[in-house]
Design an enzyme around this catalytic site. Structure first.
Site, PDB file in Angstrom:
ATOM      1  CB  SER A 126      -8.050   3.453   2.895  1.00 10.46           C
ATOM      2  OG  SER A 126      -7.187   2.923   3.858  1.00 10.46           O
ATOM      3  CB  SER A 137      -8.181   0.715   5.820  1.00 14.39           C
ATOM      4  OG  SER A 137      -8.987   1.878   5.909  1.00 14.39           O
ATOM      5  CE  LYS A 188      -3.906   1.858   2.717  1.00 19.74           C
ATOM      6  NZ  LYS A 188      -4.681   1.647   3.957  1.00 19.74           N
TER       7      LYS A 188
END
Lengths: 61, 455
Positions: B154, B178, B79
């Site tokens: 997210s 997330s 990420k």
């Protein structure tokens, strides 16, 4: 500061800063803050309305 | 010709014996990225040259008898909140367009030390402040199963990269859900370990007392491998793992009332079917409640937005127009939270932690759905759940954010799918300081929870 006063002040400030789109978010935040402030676990300095007791030591872990 | 392995554990067996080369595996992942990512948009930075070189190095090491372990040669995506040396850590924001990482975050160092191959940095909801991955300076991520839907957020790019076979796992973060939200709606396993089990150093923060680091992958066994490679506290040498507990007799607290009151009917049905399968297998299920569940949302909001606002205040003043509009507005809202209300929220956190501890006392884990709805449609800000019109943000966070507040480890495992083929996840929650115990229970229950899409 009451929530109403806070919301009035915050809304005026957001508008002054050109952040009109934040105003509806502040209204939603005000509702959440009201929930927080009326929760029965809030501390009370008088000791008359202490909220849920935690385990001895008050470390919830 | 054996079926293409889809888990780290199955691929590792082939790599360790040289039956498959790391170079071939990495090339295949990079090919998939080249072919599919223009439509999915899972990646912000693809590290093709570095990944191919690392693959050649890995093959040479393995051939020379220096196999490092099950993560050696495994392609992993990261990420784009984590510092990876030589690349920008964009946080999917124009605010960070001039950033360049001089060094790896400690978690990246650990993955490299284990021999993992980093294929690229994945797209996310800007600064991790959202659950749909739509607000990003690099455009939205599209669900690999339905391009009109969000993969969750997210860590949406991370989940999409694994589901679309661009990587075997991804490193994500979880502040309100997330890791678990995108994992659930993509049919994957996502682990949020106990608070502070894995360092957040070298990772752009959202809310320092709610942020967690963890893996998104295809199995609990894979999640365990990654957890052990990443966590700060390795298992004690003199306490070897005894293996998973038998399912028969496992005691599970099924979280009800608030946690099952607002569910898409197909999610509710899949969850109840999963509960039945666990009962039939001999697990003992008992309903539990959290007395102050109604306070979860306000407690989370006041902690998360205050802490996020403090981190972003300077940039909001100088570079406000570089944020995506919705993220900027929420951060600006956070700047108006009063200190006394933040402190109130911390008290509420103590109360909720105490109640979750009490619910898990004498039980092996808690069980609840992960996300009340399947993958949401891109562009939707509200959706109908039963007779209610709910905000997408609030409904997707509803069942995950409690365990960021309390710090208990939580994992999502696929437990079914909708008639349209959209994945549904079930969430297990473990004792506050024992992620390994949770992984043991999760691995034991995984075969009974359902096939999901990833199998």
């Amino acid at each position: 500061m009451t929530i109403k006063t806070w919301l009035d002040v915050a809304s005026v400030d957001a508008e002054r800063r050109g952040l009109v789109a934040v105003k509806p978010l502040l209204e939603a935040l005000a509702r959440a803050t009201a929930t927080l402030r009326t929760a029965d676990w809030n501390f009370d300095a008088t000791g008359e309305f202490d909220g849920p007791a935690l385990a001895a030591g008050t470390d919830a872990d | 010709m054996p079926t293409e392995p889809r888990t780290i554990t199955s691929l590792a067996t082939l790599l360790s014996t040289g039956d498959v080369s790391v170079a071939a595996v990495v090339d295949r992942c990079l090919d998939v990225i080249a072919k599919r990512d223009p439509a999915i948009n899972a990646f912000i930075t693809v590290m093709a040259d570095e990944a191919r070189q690392a693959a050649r190095d890995a093959d040479a090491e393995i051939a020379a008898g220096r196999y490092r372990g099950p993560l050696h040669g495994i392609p992993i995506s990261i990420k784009d909140l984590f510092d990876v040396r030589g690349t920008s850590t964009t946080a999917a924001s124009r605010v960070r367009q001039n950033h360049r990482a001089d060094a790896d975050a400690p978690t990246i160092e650990r993955l490299r030390a284990a021999g993992a191959i980093i294929v690229g940095k994945t797209n996310l909801h800007e600064f991790a402040l959202g659950t749909t991955n739509e607000e990003s300076a690099f455009g939205p991520v599209h669900h690999p199963l339905d391009p009109n839907r969000s993969p969750g957020g997210s860590s949406g790019g991370s989940a999409a990269s694994v589901l679309a076979d661009m990587a075997y796992a991804s490193l994500g973060t979880d502040t309100g859900g997330s890791i678990r939200i995108p994992s659930a709606v993509c049919g994957l396993v996502g682990l949020k370990p106990a608070f502070r089990d894995i360092t957040t150093r070298g990772c752009v923060p959202l809310s320092s007392s709610l942020d967690h680091v963890g893996p998104i992958c295809r199995s609990v066994a894979d999640a365990r491998l990654l957890y052990e490679a990443l966590c700060d506290a390795p298992p004690a040498i003199d306490t070897p793992r005894e293996g998973n507990p038998p399912v028969e007799g496992l005691r599970l607290g099924v979280m009800r009332e608030y946690f099952t009151a607002l569910l898409d009917p197909q999610v509710g049905s899949a969850f109840e079917s999963a509960c039945s399968r666990l009962s039939d297998a001999g697990a003992i299920l008992e309903d539990v409640t959290i007395a102050h569940a109604g306070d979860i949302g306000p407690v989370y909001l006041h902690i998360a937005l205050s802490e996020a606002a403090a981190f972003h205040a300077k940039a909001l003043e100088s570079r406000g127009e570089d944020y995506t509009p919705t993220v900027r507005q929420r951060l600006e809202m956070g700047r108006y939270i009063l200190a006394e209300d933040y402190v109130r929220a911390l008290r509420g956190r103590d109360v909720l932690r105490h109640e979750v501890n009490a619910a898990i006392e004498g039980r092996d884990a808690l069980l609840l759905p992960t996300v009340p709805v399947p993958a949401t449609r891109l562009g939707a800000t509200t959706m109908r759940v039963g007779t209610n019109e709910e905000s997408v943000r609030n409904i997707t966070l509803r069942l995950t954010q409690l365990f960021n507040i309390t710090g208990h480890p939580a994992i999502t495992i696929p437990c079914g799918q909708t008639v349209e083929g959209l994945p549904i996840g079930a969430q297990l929650v473990g004792p506050r300081t024992n992620t390994r115990a949770l992984l043991d229970v999760a691995e034991a229950l995984e075969p009974y929870l359902g096939p999901g899409v990833s199998r």
